[in-house]
Design a protein around this motif. Sequence first.
Motif, PDB file in Angstrom:
ATOM      1  N   GLY A  91      22.835  -2.322 -47.964  1.00 40.27           N
ATOM      2  CA  GLY A  91      23.665  -1.122 -48.470  1.00 40.27           C
ATOM      3  C   GLY A  91      24.780  -1.026 -47.401  1.00 40.27           C
ATOM      4  N   PHE A  92      25.945  -0.403 -47.733  1.00 37.12           N
ATOM      5  CA  PHE A  92      27.213   0.004 -46.968  1.00 37.12           C
ATOM      6  C   PHE A  92      27.436   1.198 -47.186  1.00 37.12           C
ATOM      7  N   VAL A  93      27.618   1.919 -45.968  1.00 36.06           N
ATOM      8  CA  VAL A  93      28.350   3.132 -46.240  1.00 36.06           C
ATOM      9  C   VAL A  93      29.613   3.472 -45.009  1.00 36.06           C
ATOM     10  N   LEU A 168      20.463  -0.057 -44.267  1.00 33.91           N
ATOM     11  CA  LEU A 168      21.509   0.422 -44.643  1.00 33.91           C
ATOM     12  C   LEU A 168      22.522   0.292 -43.535  1.00 33.91           C
ATOM     13  N   LEU A 169      23.854  -0.307 -43.584  1.00 29.89           N
ATOM     14  CA  LEU A 169      24.645  -0.380 -42.564  1.00 29.89           C
ATOM     15  C   LEU A 169      25.796   0.772 -42.977  1.00 29.89           C
ATOM     16  N   ALA A 170      25.970   1.600 -41.648  1.00 31.25           N
ATOM     17  CA  ALA A 170      26.679   2.650 -41.747  1.00 31.25           C
ATOM     18  C   ALA A 170      27.994   2.477 -40.848  1.00 31.25           C
ATOM     19  N   THR A 199      16.042   0.626 -43.172  1.00 29.15           N
ATOM     20  CA  THR A 199      16.303   0.275 -41.591  1.00 29.15           C
ATOM     21  C   THR A 199      17.732   0.687 -41.745  1.00 29.15           C
ATOM     22  N   VAL A 200      17.999   1.474 -40.733  1.00 28.81           N
ATOM     23  CA  VAL A 200      19.545   2.049 -40.648  1.00 28.81           C
ATOM     24  C   VAL A 200      20.424   1.502 -39.382  1.00 28.81           C
ATOM     25  N   LEU A 201      21.472   0.867 -39.667  1.00 28.71           N
ATOM     26  CA  LEU A 201      22.408   0.423 -38.322  1.00 28.71           C
ATOM     27  C   LEU A 201      23.600   1.080 -38.604  1.00 28.71           C
ATOM     28  N   MET A 202      23.704   2.017 -37.605  1.00 29.42           N
ATOM     29  CA  MET A 202      25.136   2.826 -37.777  1.00 29.42           C
ATOM     30  C   MET A 202      25.855   2.567 -36.538  1.00 29.42           C
ATOM     31  N   VAL A 203      27.247   2.477 -36.952  1.00 28.51           N
ATOM     32  CA  VAL A 203      28.199   2.433 -35.500  1.00 28.51           C
ATOM     33  C   VAL A 203      28.690   3.739 -35.732  1.00 28.51           C
TER      34      VAL A 203
END
Length: 237
Positions: A91-93, A168-170, A199-203
Amino acid sequence: MADNAFISLRGITKVYGEGATAFQALKGVDLDVAQGDFVAVMGPSGSGKSTAMNILGCLDVPTSGAFMFKGVHVETLDRDQRALLRRKYLGFVFQGFNLLARTTALENVELPLLYRGDAKDARREAAMSALEKVGLDKWWDHTPAELSGGQQQRVAIARAIVTNPDVLLADEPTGNLDSERSVEIMELLRGLNRDAGITVLMVTHEPDMAEFARTIVHFKDGLVDRIEQGAGKRAMH
């Protein structure tokens, strides 16, 4: 490569252009992400963090190296297979929300399910459930223009989780929000990580937002410079 790693990057390079104009954005990145982690990715402009996130999101492919996701060598997949992986597991934010202006919150959240071919009733039920998870089920019939920036980002997050993604890639999810709304969005992401096991991957370029994560990965000059523990792990206990 870590045997139990949910996501593993090994020796990942990315070169743009050829010959004298070639630019090496990634220079041999090694990174493991455990299932259920909340990872903040930081680094100055040009450090490679966005390139790495594009590869992790299957939006780009590495020039060389191995990218393992749930035991699959992603670097060997073709465009259609990567698209299928994205649709099923990711999923993308984004910073800019990317909502359709003339459609309701519910219809915006339904979009990934519409592309997937789900039946109308199933789409509506799943979308309402996702809006409920982000606290916006009572705003389902409002268009983006009738919502605050924080509410629009919540709709975008609901759209990202409506397919029940594993990851989730944010990308700078609080970049367009004031500090109060930013904290609300980070609390929401942390709750989804904790309660739904996503699992959250956030820049992010904001250290105070990165502190919500359990793991903070710092990029520098196309490599992972250092990895440290965020305050999120302590705050969640």
